[in-house]
Design an enzyme around this catalytic site. Structure first.
Site, PDB file in Angstrom:
ATOM      1  N   GLY A  51       1.350   9.136   1.968  1.00 58.11           N
ATOM      2  CA  GLY A  51       2.607   8.403   2.058  1.00 58.11           C
ATOM      3  C   GLY A  51       3.431   9.022   3.167  1.00 58.11           C
ATOM      4  O   GLY A  51       3.704  10.233   3.158  1.00 58.11           O
ATOM      5  N   ALA A  52       3.850   8.202   4.137  1.00 57.89           N
ATOM      6  CA  ALA A  52       4.507   8.733   5.332  1.00 57.89           C
ATOM      7  C   ALA A  52       5.700   9.645   5.024  1.00 57.89           C
ATOM      8  O   ALA A  52       5.771  10.768   5.543  1.00 57.89           O
ATOM      9  CB  ALA A  52       4.915   7.576   6.252  1.00 57.89           C
ATOM     10  N   GLN A 200      -4.660   2.443  -5.606  1.00 54.85           N
ATOM     11  CA  GLN A 200      -3.407   3.194  -5.659  1.00 54.85           C
ATOM     12  C   GLN A 200      -2.528   2.762  -6.831  1.00 54.85           C
ATOM     13  O   GLN A 200      -1.756   3.555  -7.367  1.00 54.85           O
ATOM     14  CB  GLN A 200      -2.606   3.016  -4.349  1.00 54.85           C
ATOM     15  N   ASP A 241       4.528  -1.055   5.319  1.00 48.16           N
ATOM     16  CA  ASP A 241       4.094  -0.067   6.307  1.00 48.16           C
ATOM     17  C   ASP A 241       4.801  -0.286   7.632  1.00 48.16           C
ATOM     18  O   ASP A 241       5.032   0.659   8.382  1.00 48.16           O
ATOM     19  CB  ASP A 241       2.581  -0.131   6.497  1.00 48.16           C
ATOM     20  N   LYS A 252      -0.092  -3.064   2.358  1.00 46.21           N
ATOM     21  CA  LYS A 252      -1.455  -2.911   1.820  1.00 46.21           C
ATOM     22  C   LYS A 252      -2.146  -4.254   1.641  1.00 46.21           C
ATOM     23  O   LYS A 252      -1.535  -5.236   1.243  1.00 46.21           O
ATOM     24  CB  LYS A 252      -1.356  -2.208   0.466  1.00 46.21           C
TER      25      LYS A 252
END
Lengths: 356, 356
Positions: A51-52, A200, A241, A252
């Site tokens: 996760g960024a 996820q 994203d 996603k």
């Protein structure tokens, strides 16, 4: 984890960088104590942390750890060590924007205060990492505050993938409105898409909602339409994203299908993401490159083969949801409605610490 | 299997009932040689064989096996043995319509020819099982012949679950038009939904298309929308568990979502099924009861746990696709278009050997 109700993905404890090993969830809850820069770098590379925003916080603490442990005689030597750490960390996940942003921010501070000497640098760099984490949590809570009022009264929300606390320092982006509504004692029930191929939803979102004692029902991705038609879902909230200039959203794989289904059933479809996700350089979503990932993630689940040998598979990791299917975009700065262009520009400009 | 190109799910060989153990596919290709009625009953109960038509054929051969092996002195004693076999077989999968239909058909023949004595009964009962299998194959081939012309020229077809040869005596229902088009040397490329939670697409459809050397791409269920939007899909063909009077169709969970996506992308959505699947007793799809199956099939894949302990999950095994989303219904008798009511009545009435 430091507190059952207050999930933290990464934190500083006993002079170490601590994080939850997300590869082992949900079957094992293991905390990794990173005592060296090498361990921090490995944690990023091997996706113990993902996760960024979470990667950004981890990298900041990695820089702080180098300063904290440094036996440098002077600040020039410390600057050299920090520069090497920056290079090492950035190399672990080359495409993760927040990683390079966080190490650059730490370096900028170091340069600004270099004249003060080694000891103050150590202290202030650790404080800066704490600040980056605190800003991330504040961002998540702000998304929660802006998003919670959008959830219809009955509180049945569908989400896809994990834009949760585990992808950030804690609390999450898409999951933030649900956490906030739950904290306000409003009824909330989250329908969690398992999110094949990497699962996820089943592994991470189900785990963190269960930890937070927020009621949930895990479903396979192909059940969403059935539940919408039955009237079981009130709205959809997903993460992003990348959000481009016209409001098209990359997220996603499977997000687009959920958006089409939501439209067909007249359900609101919300995207919740930090304004650092806005990318005004791209005019529309067709310009977003879609990463093709390993087909083994489709033909296998974990190490378990589900498809015959020799069978071809596809694995686009993301898809693009066109803005016509999006009811509103929630950032830490507020809620943006159609036409999205103007609002996205405002939020991108007001972003105080640009990630790009 | 007796021939790579000509898949058979169940057949008679060396005085035994043979079938492919579908539980072990795709990782192992094992043929079960049922030498006793008990073994046939076990194969049905444990789902070594699955799919209503395939179960019907297996049960017919089970009855034939009892007659074939009988050491009865007279036809009364053989009738008694057959009646016991019927009871045993019917008890294995109580809701499988074709099972009870097949054993009843075998019993009816036995009653008609009882006067001829034991030896002719043995022979004719085995022939009747062969006939049931041959009729099933003919039905599948007729669906293929009627359906193949509907596939657009480029031949990119999406399918869901396994309405294939493995669910019938061979050749399949939804897969039949693709097999026929392929046999006609037309371009065909099948996009196979993996079909969570039970993965019939990944395990069975991918296996049998690969065997038949029909090009395929395996995808997760949530990729279908992405591929449609990219223009990669030309039409959808799925099977049916039940087709009611107004054309609403019950089929594997996820079928409805695919139908909504097809509509949103202006793609034809076809249902291919034998006319024995038509149930005129129900006026519309909301009257079809939806079976809720074990949630462990959602929280686990095989024996591999993917979700945290204690998490709630849903598992509706089927959903209903309303007739407005269906372009046409293909049976062995031809193609039915909107309004479906009249055509369905004709096909149901013309069905020579009613299953119900």
């Amino acid at each position: 984890m430091n507190n059952k109700q207050e999930l933290r993905t990464v934190w500083w404890e006993d002079d170490h960088v601590c994080l939850i090993d997300q590869r082992l969830l949900p079957n094992e809850e293991v905390i990794v104590y990173c005592q060296t820069l090498t361990m921090v770098a490995q944690a990023i590379k091997t996706m113990q942390v993902r996760g960024a925003p979470a990667i950004g916080c981890t990298a900041a603490y990695g820089m702080a750890l180098v300063a904290y442990q440094s036996t440098a005689n002077d600040s020039d030597q410390l600057m050299q060590q920090l520069a090497e750490a920056q290079t090492t960390l950035n190399a672990q996940r080359p495409t993760a924007v927040n990683l390079a942003w966080a190490t650059r921010r730490m370096m900028s501070l170091a340069e600004q205060i270099q004249a003060q000497g080694v000891a103050p640098m150590r202290e202030q760099l650790l404080n800066e990492a704490h600040t980056i984490l605190a800003e991330d949590l504040a961002m998540c809570h702000a998304i929660g505050a802006h998003g919670a009022p959008l959830i219809p009264k009955r509180g049945a929300v569908l989400t896809h993938c994990n834009a949760g606390g585990l992808a950030t320092a804690g609390y999450g982006t898409a999951l933030a409105p649900m956490r906030t509504a739950h904290a306000q004692n409003r009824p909330i029930h989250v329908f969690v898409d398992e999110t094949r191929p990497f699962l996820q939803g089943a592994r991470l979102t189900a785990w963190e909602l269960h930890q937070a004692e927020i009621p949930l029902t895990l479903i396979t991705d192909n059940m969403a339409g059935y539940l919408m038609r039955r009237g079981d879902i009130d709205c959809v909230i997903v993460g992003a994203d990348r959000i481009v200039a016209n409001g098209d959203v990359a997220n996603k794989i499977g997000t687009y299908s959920v958006a089409v289904l939501a439209k067909a059933h007249n359900l609101p479809f919300y995207v919740a993401a930090p304004s650092s996700t806005i990318d005004l350089a791209l005019a529309h979503g067709d310009l977003i490159p879609i990463e093709e990932r390993s087909v083994e993630e489709v033909t296998h689940i974990g190490t378990y083969r589900i498809a015959p040998e020799g069978v071809q598979a596809a694995h686009p990791a993301f898809d693009v949801t066109p803005h016509e299917l999006i009811t509103a975009i929630i950032t830490e700065q507020g809620v943006i409605y159609e036409p999205f262009g103007a609002g996205l520009q405002q939020h991108a400009q007001r972003l105080m610490t640009p990630i790009n």
